[in-house]
Structure formats: C-alpha cells, structure tokens
Design an enzyme around this catalytic site. Sequence first.
Site: not given
Length: 389
Positions: A37, A39-40, A71, A126, A176, A228
């Site tokens: 996590e 790490t990307d 949608s 979410g 993702d 983040y």
Amino acid sequence: MSESVAADRVAREFRQLYGAGPEGVWAAPGRVNLIGEYTDFNDGFVMPLALPHTTVAAVSRRSDTVLRLHSADVPQGVVQLDAAGLAPRSDSGWAAYPAGVVWALREAGHPVGGADIHLASTVPTGAGLSSSAALEVVTALALNELYGLGLSGAELAVLAQRAENDFVGVPCGVMDQMASACCTHGHALYLDTRDLSQRQVPFDLAAQGLQLLVVDTRVKHALGDGAYAERRAGCEAGARALGVGALRDVPYEELGAALGRLAGESENVRRYVRHVVSDDHRVEQVIALLDAGDVRAVGPVLVEGHASLRDDLRVSCPELDLVVTAAMAAGALGARMTGGGFGGSAIVLVEESDADATAKAVTEAFATAGHMSPRIFPAIPSRGAHRLR
Ligand code: ADP
Ligand code: MG
C-alpha cells in the site's frame, strides 16, 4: 446479479436512452489490494485482486465527435460533450472519468471519435474499491475494441490512469487501473509498478477452505485528499535524500542504514520511508508464501502491514483499526486496511467456517462503538475487464 442479467439490463436501458441497441457491452471490476500500500507511486510492488463487482457499459460509436454519457447510478440525465474539444479539469462531475479516457486516447494519437455510453455498476463508490478505475477501464476497453486500436490491457490501464491524473485531477498510482484491466480469475496480480511487469499468482481461497472478507466501513474522512499528497511529497523527499530514483530502490536489508542516513530529515519522512520499504518487502513475503501454498501464513503479514499504515504512514482511522482488532479477537488469520485509508475498506483473512462469526463480531464491535454498520462481503478473486457481448 449475474453478468448476463447486468448486460441485458444495460443494453435495454441503452436502447431506451439512445433509440437503438449498443454495438457491444463490456465489464470491468473493482479491486482490493492484498498487500503493498502506498508503494505504487514509489515504483514499488503491489498485489491486488479483482472483485466480482463490476461496472458494465453498453457502448456504440458515432460518426461525429459527440460524446453522450449516462450512468444508471447517478440521478442526472445524459451528459453531452464534444470528444474533439475536451479540456482537462473542466469539472464535468462523474462524466469526467469516461470523458478523460477519450481525452487520454486522443492525446496519445489514437483515432477515437464520438460515442454513446450507458453504464451501471455494482462496485460501491468511494469505498476504496476503485469504482473510478472500473469506470475508466470499461470505457477504455470498449473504445479500444470498437475503434480497433489494438492496445493491451496494460496500455489501456496507463491511459486510464492518465485520464484520472491529468483530466479528472486525482493523483492516483497505476495499481487500480492495472488491477481492473489485467487480473484473472483465481489469482492475485503481482505487479511491479516501475516497468509494469506482472505475474498472476494463484490465490485459490476456496480450495484452501479460506475466505477473504471485504469490510466496507462506509466512512470517508475528509483528511484523505491532502494526506495523500503530503505522503507522496514525503516519499519523494526521502528518495531524493537517499539519492535513489524511487524508494523501491532501497533494499529492505539496507532499511536500517537508510534511516540512519535520513537523520537530518523530518520524523515524517523517516516514517514514510520505513513504511514503503517494509511494505515492498511484505509483498515479496506474501508472494513467497503463496508460491509455497502457505496461504494461512499470509495472515500475520497483513497485520504487520496494517500496523505500518497505522503507526508509520498514519493513514488509518478508528473504524479501520476496529475492523482489525475485532476480527483478530474473533480468531481471524489476518486483517488490514486496504486502499488509501481514512475510511474505505479493510480485508480480513478467515477460515471459511469462521467467516460468518467473524463478520458478526466486526458488526457488533461497530455497533458497540457507535459506528455505522459496515458492509461485509467475500472478495472472490475474479477476472479483469472483458467483453460481455
Ligand atoms: P473509489 O474509486 O474508491 O470508488 P473515487 O472517489 O476514486 O472512489 O471514485 C468515485 C467516483 O467515480 C464517483 O464519485 C463518481 O464520480 C465516479 N463513479 C464511479 N462509479 C460510477 C458510476 N457507476 N456512475 C457514475 N459515476 C461513477
Ligand atoms: Mg478511485
């Protein structure tokens, strides 16, 4: 809902919206990350698996450059845009995700014109399960096939990430989108985010009598966005101070020495470096355990990963910590938060025979603590994006 039922529904609604049936219907899944996590964006390792929950899109090409987007999950009519006049960060709400994919494909020189798109999803939004990547990847795959672009899953994932980073304006890594595009049934995806080399690692939980539960805490703390960016900047500062291109280049055996060399940096930078280097190592540990068929031994590695995210990276929250403590107290093999943290989801590795009791124990702990009731379901390692018809 089975995939064919979902495809029927989306195709029927497409016809009602746009007056003719779609040229095709595609699906792309959400994901959970088993280990690795934050790490990307450090060129490191991750290990996601695709969920059975998918975003299903019915799509037709158009002879002009008009883009019509709808949608079933958003109480808003058809959004109409011009594929030839898309501007990054123009804030078209949810439609920015599929529009961003069209923009990224065109920016990369691919001959993509207009399209009519209607979609519906079973991926909770979410919840840290990557409904955004599912939406991007299903759009990218549909356009790839309809416009005959011949791009690979990994190439589509990179373009989908570009759509989210540069068009929508969300600074996410590539995990993702790679998970949604490239995972296969019964496997976790071992991904090197530096060169996107990958390996499908057998992760057949059912054969081992195990389950991996997803616990969606249904909370999202506002702290997340700024945190983040701050973690990312801290990791970059750490890599610079250590003279490496990315923290992935710091071998785990040299972590102690590296932390010593960071004595002049802030405490936060040292903590972030410790998390990233140790979580890359945990991915390697999990790979070795899965290759050896010792799936139960993955449990303690998950718990260590959670402690590192909680104490060093400090991206957990009371609800996620409670999932881990309640599940472990109920006899789970391992548990940790998954995804960006500050709410969202956690995963719990349990004996299949204990799954219901563990879910009940977590739900009761949430009630006692006065939290909203969590949503709990098994993560069955599923296939990545594919065409339904
Ligand atoms: P996550 O990817 O963890 O689910 P994000 O905040 O990254 O959370 O992405 C969620 C956003 O993606 C939603 O707010 C919405 O704009 C868009 N989105 C995802 N799924 C759908 C959907 N089925 N229909 C419309 N928009 C969606
Ligand atoms: Mg997302």
